[in-house]
Design a protein around this motif. Sequence first.
Motif, PDB file in Angstrom:
ATOM      1  N   THR A 282       0.829  -1.200   0.000  1.00  0.00           N
ATOM      2  CA  THR A 282       0.000   0.000   0.000  1.00  0.00           C
ATOM      3  C   THR A 282       0.868   1.258   0.000  1.00  0.00           C
ATOM      4  OG1 THR A 282      -1.809  -1.123   1.157  1.00  0.00           O
ATOM      5  CG2 THR A 282      -1.771   1.283   1.256  1.00  0.00           C
ATOM      6  N   ALA A 283       1.922   1.248   0.823  1.00  0.00           N
ATOM      7  CA  ALA A 283       2.844   2.382   0.832  1.00  0.00           C
ATOM      8  C   ALA A 283       3.562   2.508  -0.512  1.00  0.00           C
ATOM      9  CB  ALA A 283       3.857   2.225   1.962  1.00  0.00           C
ATOM     10  N   LEU A 284       3.878   1.375  -1.143  1.00  0.00           N
ATOM     11  CA  LEU A 284       4.550   1.400  -2.434  1.00  0.00           C
ATOM     12  C   LEU A 284       3.660   2.029  -3.506  1.00  0.00           C
ATOM     13  CD1 LEU A 284       7.124   0.630  -3.954  1.00  0.00           C
ATOM     14  CD2 LEU A 284       6.124  -1.621  -4.384  1.00  0.00           C
ATOM     15  N   PHE A 285       2.355   1.782  -3.427  1.00  0.00           N
ATOM     16  CA  PHE A 285       1.428   2.461  -4.336  1.00  0.00           C
ATOM     17  C   PHE A 285       1.578   3.975  -4.193  1.00  0.00           C
ATOM     18  CE2 PHE A 285      -1.741  -1.320  -3.997  1.00  0.00           C
ATOM     19  CZ  PHE A 285      -0.978  -2.038  -4.908  1.00  0.00           C
ATOM     20  N   GLY A 286       1.739   4.439  -2.953  1.00  0.00           N
ATOM     21  CA  GLY A 286       1.938   5.863  -2.710  1.00  0.00           C
ATOM     22  C   GLY A 286       3.234   6.369  -3.307  1.00  0.00           C
ATOM     23  N   VAL A 287       4.288   5.556  -3.225  1.00  0.00           N
ATOM     24  CA  VAL A 287       5.570   5.924  -3.834  1.00  0.00           C
ATOM     25  C   VAL A 287       5.397   6.163  -5.332  1.00  0.00           C
ATOM     26  CG1 VAL A 287       7.881   5.069  -4.440  1.00  0.00           C
ATOM     27  CG2 VAL A 287       7.004   4.766  -2.113  1.00  0.00           C
ATOM     28  N   TRP A 288       4.666   5.283  -5.987  1.00  0.00           N
ATOM     29  CA  TRP A 288       4.447   5.439  -7.434  1.00  0.00           C
ATOM     30  C   TRP A 288       3.685   6.713  -7.737  1.00  0.00           C
ATOM     31  CZ3 TRP A 288       2.536  -0.278  -8.180  1.00  0.00           C
ATOM     32  CH2 TRP A 288       3.634  -1.145  -8.018  1.00  0.00           C
ATOM     33  N   ALA A 289       2.681   7.023  -6.906  1.00  0.00           N
ATOM     34  CA  ALA A 289       1.935   8.266  -7.104  1.00  0.00           C
ATOM     35  C   ALA A 289       2.840   9.474  -6.898  1.00  0.00           C
ATOM     36  CB  ALA A 289       0.748   8.324  -6.139  1.00  0.00           C
ATOM     37  N   GLY A 290       3.709   9.408  -5.891  1.00  0.00           N
ATOM     38  CA  GLY A 290       4.638  10.508  -5.646  1.00  0.00           C
ATOM     39  C   GLY A 290       5.597  10.706  -6.802  1.00  0.00           C
ATOM     40  N   ASN A 291       6.115   9.605  -7.330  1.00  0.00           N
ATOM     41  CA  ASN A 291       7.020   9.706  -8.482  1.00  0.00           C
ATOM     42  C   ASN A 291       6.313  10.314  -9.685  1.00  0.00           C
ATOM     43  OD1 ASN A 291       9.544   8.737  -7.569  1.00  0.00           O
ATOM     44  ND2 ASN A 291       8.838   6.614  -7.681  1.00  0.00           N
ATOM     45  N   LEU A 292       5.059   9.939  -9.884  1.00  0.00           N
ATOM     46  CA  LEU A 292       4.283  10.495 -10.993  1.00  0.00           C
ATOM     47  C   LEU A 292       4.095  11.996 -10.823  1.00  0.00           C
ATOM     48  CD1 LEU A 292       2.378  10.277 -13.475  1.00  0.00           C
ATOM     49  CD2 LEU A 292       0.528   9.757 -11.852  1.00  0.00           C
ATOM     50  N   LEU A 293       3.702  12.423  -9.634  1.00  0.00           N
ATOM     51  CA  LEU A 293       3.433  13.836  -9.393  1.00  0.00           C
ATOM     52  C   LEU A 293       4.704  14.671  -9.400  1.00  0.00           C
ATOM     53  CD1 LEU A 293       0.786  13.305  -6.601  1.00  0.00           C
ATOM     54  CD2 LEU A 293       0.341  14.172  -8.903  1.00  0.00           C
ATOM     55  N   ARG A 294       5.821  14.050  -9.133  1.00  0.00           N
ATOM     56  CA  ARG A 294       7.101  14.752  -9.120  1.00  0.00           C
ATOM     57  C   ARG A 294       7.736  14.792 -10.513  1.00  0.00           C
ATOM     58  NH1 ARG A 294      12.576  13.872  -7.548  1.00  0.00           N
ATOM     59  NH2 ARG A 294      13.338  15.614  -6.284  1.00  0.00           N
ATOM     60  N   SER A 295       7.170  14.029 -11.429  1.00  0.00           N
ATOM     61  CA  SER A 295       7.730  13.954 -12.775  1.00  0.00           C
ATOM     62  C   SER A 295       7.392  15.201 -13.584  1.00  0.00           C
ATOM     63  CB  SER A 295       7.182  12.715 -13.492  1.00  0.00           C
ATOM     64  OG  SER A 295       5.815  12.906 -13.838  1.00  0.00           O
TER      65      SER A 295
END
Length: 372
Positions: free
Chosen positions: A221-234
């Motif tokens: 679940t936390a890893l899903f958040g990491v992916w969202a963070g990477n997307l928003l930071r891109s």
Amino acid sequence: MLTGEVETAPSQAPVKVSRETVESRRFLPLDAFRGLIMILLVSDGFGFQTLVNVPRYHAIAVQFDHVPWIGTMFYDLIAPAFLFMVGMSMPFSLGRRTEQGATFGQNLRYVLARCLRLMVLSQILISIEANRLHFQMHNILTHIAVAYLLCFLIMQWKFSYQVCAAVLLLALHSSLFFLFPGPDGAFTKINNFGAVLDRAIMGYNYASWTTNLNVISTSVTALFGVWAGNLLRSARPRSQQLKILAVAMVGGFAGGLALSPFIPIIRRIWTASFALYSAGWVIAMFLVLYLLVEVAGYRKLVFPLLVAGSNAILIYSLDLILRGWLYQSVAVFTGNFAFLGTLAPVAQACAVLLVMWSLCYWLYRHKIFLRL
């Protein structure tokens, strides 16, 4: 990582970032999301839990309590949102450190130190709450500590490998339940593999029937958040980011529901179907805030959330160890709002929440932030 500083986009080269620069580049939707989750976490269901037997408020009340076993209500989404939010903040805070010149080894030491502090604080809070010293894994801070370290290691890989890691972790978690089913089935409350394992190791089960085995799937679940963070930071255009998040939201709903006939949606043992299904709802919650703050520009509207999120550790600790005292103290002045009749518990819960928020506001005004 509960109150980690975040910024909207990476720099082109390692630079020393001043406090003013960091503050001007905070990613407000994430700050608002953090505050929203903290308010929901410490609100005590806004008092509605006590009205579950009142027909007029039953439909609302059940949403502010956890389901006994299979299924999901609104309050079952708070813990997934908490973990998702922590994961989302990691690319921002660790990315900033890397831009400032931190090596992998330095970041690893930083992560390990933060994990240790989270674990220690978790056990302190658990012991104070229970009035005795003992070690337990059911506190959300413990799950965050484990997920934080696993996510840091996994996020060093290519995205395709990260997806494989998430699939394998969920498969491992599910396989253990299928390989060692209880007499009544793999996902029953008392004799599922996680519950049996806890009794074998600790000699008892948690009152909530959560299991220590949950740390496997909560990390995803936390890893899903990491992916969202990477997307928003891109550097992707905002419209493309929103579309990807919307697709991920639908994918979470679809994946969780598709698995549910075989792996029931159960928060207390954090099944794979629950991890996916809850991720869909969490992304939906974040999208609403993102649209309000970044698209519609209603930044002043979320200010109360920013205040609550600025001292997340503090407000969480207050709720865990001082909620009873706060209720009694506030009741001295409110009389538990008895004159309101049925809605008295709602008013009292909101009054206690306001006291905690006011403390956070005072600290916010004086730039005092408790960080781990």
